[in-house]
Design a protein around this motif. Structure first.
Motif, PDB file in Angstrom:
ATOM      1  N   LEU A  86       0.854  -1.191   0.000  1.00 17.06           N
ATOM      2  CA  LEU A  86       0.000   0.000   0.000  1.00 17.06           C
ATOM      3  C   LEU A  86       0.889   1.239   0.000  1.00 17.06           C
ATOM      4  O   LEU A  86       1.575   1.533   0.971  1.00 17.06           O
ATOM      5  CB  LEU A  86      -0.907   0.019   1.236  1.00 17.06           C
ATOM      6  N   ASP A  87       0.861   1.974  -1.089  1.00 17.81           N
ATOM      7  CA  ASP A  87       1.674   3.171  -1.196  1.00 17.81           C
ATOM      8  C   ASP A  87       0.912   4.338  -0.588  1.00 17.81           C
ATOM      9  O   ASP A  87      -0.014   4.865  -1.183  1.00 17.81           O
ATOM     10  CB  ASP A  87       2.009   3.470  -2.660  1.00 17.81           C
ATOM     11  N   THR A  88       1.301   4.741   0.623  1.00 19.33           N
ATOM     12  CA  THR A  88       0.672   5.896   1.260  1.00 19.33           C
ATOM     13  C   THR A  88       1.598   7.103   1.195  1.00 19.33           C
ATOM     14  O   THR A  88       1.450   8.050   1.954  1.00 19.33           O
ATOM     15  CB  THR A  88       0.326   5.594   2.726  1.00 19.33           C
ATOM     16  N   SER A  89       2.571   7.053   0.316  1.00 16.00           N
ATOM     17  CA  SER A  89       3.544   8.130   0.237  1.00 16.00           C
ATOM     18  C   SER A  89       2.843   9.466   0.063  1.00 16.00           C
ATOM     19  O   SER A  89       2.149   9.715  -0.911  1.00 16.00           O
ATOM     20  CB  SER A  89       4.497   7.891  -0.934  1.00 16.00           C
ATOM     21  N   GLY A  90       3.008  10.312   1.061  1.00 15.83           N
ATOM     22  CA  GLY A  90       2.434  11.646   0.978  1.00 15.83           C
ATOM     23  C   GLY A  90       0.963  11.721   1.272  1.00 15.83           C
ATOM     24  O   GLY A  90       0.319  12.721   0.934  1.00 15.83           O
ATOM     25  N   ARG A  91       0.400  10.687   1.959  1.00 15.11           N
ATOM     26  CA  ARG A  91      -1.039  10.702   2.227  1.00 15.11           C
ATOM     27  C   ARG A  91      -1.404  10.451   3.694  1.00 15.11           C
ATOM     28  O   ARG A  91      -2.554  10.640   4.073  1.00 15.11           O
ATOM     29  CB  ARG A  91      -1.757   9.687   1.341  1.00 15.11           C
ATOM     30  N   LYS A 126      -8.609   4.574  -4.123  1.00 21.27           N
ATOM     31  CA  LYS A 126      -9.234   5.303  -3.021  1.00 21.27           C
ATOM     32  C   LYS A 126      -9.848   4.336  -2.020  1.00 21.27           C
ATOM     33  O   LYS A 126      -9.677   4.494  -0.801  1.00 21.27           O
ATOM     34  CB  LYS A 126     -10.292   6.259  -3.561  1.00 21.27           C
ATOM     35  N   TYR A 127     -10.548   3.307  -2.509  1.00 25.08           N
ATOM     36  CA  TYR A 127     -11.170   2.334  -1.610  1.00 25.08           C
ATOM     37  C   TYR A 127     -10.110   1.528  -0.856  1.00 25.08           C
ATOM     38  O   TYR A 127     -10.292   1.211   0.327  1.00 25.08           O
ATOM     39  CB  TYR A 127     -12.099   1.405  -2.386  1.00 25.08           C
ATOM     40  N   THR A 128      -9.002   1.183  -1.532  1.00 24.74           N
ATOM     41  CA  THR A 128      -7.928   0.468  -0.850  1.00 24.74           C
ATOM     42  C   THR A 128      -7.382   1.302   0.302  1.00 24.74           C
ATOM     43  O   THR A 128      -7.179   0.806   1.419  1.00 24.74           O
ATOM     44  CB  THR A 128      -6.795   0.127  -1.833  1.00 24.74           C
ATOM     45  N   PHE A 129      -7.169   2.581   0.042  1.00 24.13           N
ATOM     46  CA  PHE A 129      -6.674   3.479   1.081  1.00 24.13           C
ATOM     47  C   PHE A 129      -7.682   3.578   2.221  1.00 24.13           C
ATOM     48  O   PHE A 129      -7.322   3.495   3.397  1.00 24.13           O
ATOM     49  CB  PHE A 129      -6.414   4.859   0.480  1.00 24.13           C
ATOM     50  N   LEU A 130      -8.966   3.753   1.896  1.00 26.31           N
ATOM     51  CA  LEU A 130      -9.995   3.884   2.930  1.00 26.31           C
ATOM     52  C   LEU A 130     -10.124   2.606   3.760  1.00 26.31           C
ATOM     53  O   LEU A 130     -10.393   2.675   4.962  1.00 26.31           O
ATOM     54  CB  LEU A 130     -11.331   4.255   2.292  1.00 26.31           C
ATOM     55  N   ASP A 131      -9.937   1.454   3.128  1.00 25.65           N
ATOM     56  CA  ASP A 131      -9.984   0.192   3.873  1.00 25.65           C
ATOM     57  C   ASP A 131      -8.907   0.171   4.959  1.00 25.65           C
ATOM     58  O   ASP A 131      -9.180  -0.190   6.112  1.00 25.65           O
ATOM     59  CB  ASP A 131      -9.781  -0.991   2.917  1.00 25.65           C
ATOM     60  N   HIS A 132      -7.690   0.516   4.587  1.00 28.34           N
ATOM     61  CA  HIS A 132      -6.591   0.493   5.554  1.00 28.34           C
ATOM     62  C   HIS A 132      -6.719   1.645   6.547  1.00 28.34           C
ATOM     63  O   HIS A 132      -6.349   1.494   7.724  1.00 28.34           O
ATOM     64  CB  HIS A 132      -5.249   0.527   4.825  1.00 28.34           C
ATOM     65  N   MET A 133      -7.248   2.756   6.094  1.00 28.95           N
ATOM     66  CA  MET A 133      -7.514   3.857   7.011  1.00 28.95           C
ATOM     67  C   MET A 133      -8.525   3.431   8.066  1.00 28.95           C
ATOM     68  O   MET A 133      -8.386   3.766   9.248  1.00 28.95           O
ATOM     69  CB  MET A 133      -8.021   5.069   6.233  1.00 28.95           C
ATOM     70  N   HIS A 134      -9.541   2.669   7.655  1.00 30.70           N
ATOM     71  CA  HIS A 134     -10.549   2.206   8.605  1.00 30.70           C
ATOM     72  C   HIS A 134      -9.912   1.339   9.693  1.00 30.70           C
ATOM     73  O   HIS A 134     -10.229   1.481  10.886  1.00 30.70           O
ATOM     74  CB  HIS A 134     -11.632   1.416   7.890  1.00 30.70           C
TER      75      HIS A 134
END
Length: 274
Positions: free
Chosen positions: A87-92, A126-134
Motif C-alpha cells: 500500500l503506497d501511502t507516500s504523501g497521504r 481510493k477504496y484500498t486506502f480507505l480500507d486500511h484507514m478504517h
C-alpha cells in the motif's frame, strides 16, 4: 487552549507566494496539519519560521500529494505507515504523538485521501486506502486523545455538499464512500450519530456547526463556485470522544474574496483544552 488547523495548501510554495504566511502569523495556530504540500522538506524548512517543528512525508512522485504536521510543540517520532508495504501511502498519511501543555498526549494525524474517479482504477485506489484507514481508525479510537485531520475527499452527508443531488454518482459523494464515515461517525439517522460511542469518532465541525448546510471548506477555482458558496465540506477534524469534549471553538477561515485565496481549500481551525 491548543489551536489546531488543517489545510490543503494546494502546493505550499504557491500558497506562501499568495499570502499564506500572513494567515499563519495572524491565526494564533499552535499546530498546522497540511495536505497536498507538493514540495520537499527543505522547502518547508525555508518557508516556515524558526521555532516550528516539522514532520513531513513527501510523495514519491514529485509535485503530487504530500502531508505534514508543523507544530510549535515538539513532535514525537512520526509514522507514515497504514498497512502492508504494497500500500503506497507516500504523501497521504502521517501521525505523531504530541505532549500537550495540560500533561496529556495527543495522537495527531494529517491525512490526504485520494480524490478518486468513479468506475476507474483511481477509485479502486481510493477504496484500498480507505480500507486500511478504517483499520487504523479502529486502533486510534481506543486512545483517549486522538485527532484525525485532513482533506478526506468525501462529503459524509447532503449537508456537506451544496449540489449534492448532482453529485450522487461522482467520487466524493458515492454511497460506498459515505459508508466509511457511517462506520467512523454513525449514520445520520442513528440515535448515536456523532456521539463517539462504541469506539467511534466525533465530527467536530458538525458538532460545533449544528444541522446546517456546510460550512464548506473547498470551492472549485472554476466558474463562480466561491462567490456563490457552491462548496464541499471535505476537510475534517475527527476526534475521539474525550478529546471532542474539550473543544472550545471551531471555525473555517474562508477568504474574504476570490482574489485573496491562497488555496482552493480554507483552513479548518479548532481549539482544544488539553
Amino acid at each position: 487552549m491548543l489551536r489546531i488547523a488543517s489545510i490543503n495548501v494546494n502546493g505550499v510554495r504557491a500558497a506562501y507566494r499568495k499570502g499564506m504566511a500572513d494567515w499563519v502569523s495572524s491565526s494564533g495556530v499552535d499546530i498546522l496539519t497540511l495536505q497536498e504540500v507538493r514540495a520537499e522538506t527543505t522547502d518547508l524548512e525555508k518557508l516556515i519560521d524558526d521555532g516550528w517543528h516539522i514532520a513531513h512525508d513527501a510523495c514519491s512522485q514529485k509535485g503530487r500529494a504530500g502531508v505534514a504536521i508543523v507544530s510549535k510543540l515538539p513532535l514525537g517520532e512520526p509514522s507514515i505507515s497504514l498497512g502492508p508495504d504494497s500500500l503506497d501511502t507516500s504523501g497521504r498519511w502521517i501521525e505523531c504523538d504530541i505532549a500537550t501543555p495540560g500533561g496529556n498526549t495527543l495522537r495527531l494525524v494529517s491525512a490526504y485521501v485520494h480524490s478518486g474517479e468513479a468506475g476507474t482504477p483511481k477509485q479502486d485506489a481510493k477504496y484500498t486506502f480507505l480500507d486500511h484507514m478504517h483499520t487504523r481508525m479502529q486502533e486510534l479510537g481506543t486512545q483517549p486523545h486522538a485527532l484525525v485531520t485532513g482533506d478526506l475527499n468525501v462529503g459524509h452527508r447532503w449537508l456537506d455538499i451544496r449540489n449534492w443531488k448532482g453529485n450522487r454518482k461522482n467520487s466524493g459523494f458515492l454511497p460506498e464512500e459515505r459508508e466509511y464515515f457511517d462506520r467512523w461517525l454513525g449514520h445520520e439517522d442513528d440515535d448515536d450519530y456523532n456521539t463517539g460511542r462504541n469506539g467511534r469518532f466525533v465530527d467536530v465541525g458538525r458538532k460545533l456547526s449544528g444541522e446546517v448546510e456546510g460550512p464548506y471548506s473547498w470551492w472549485s477555482f472554476r466558474g463562480k463556485a466561491f462567490d456563490n458558496d457552491t462548496g464541499w465540506r471535505i476537510d475534517y477534524h475527527l476526534a475521539t470522544p474525550a478529546l471532542a469534549e474539550t473543544v472550545g471553538a471551531y471555525r473555517i477561515d474562508r477568504a474574504p474574496s476570490y482574489d485573496t485565496r491562497w488555496s482552493d481549500h480554507a483552513p479548518v481551525v479548532a481549539d482544544y483544552d488539553i
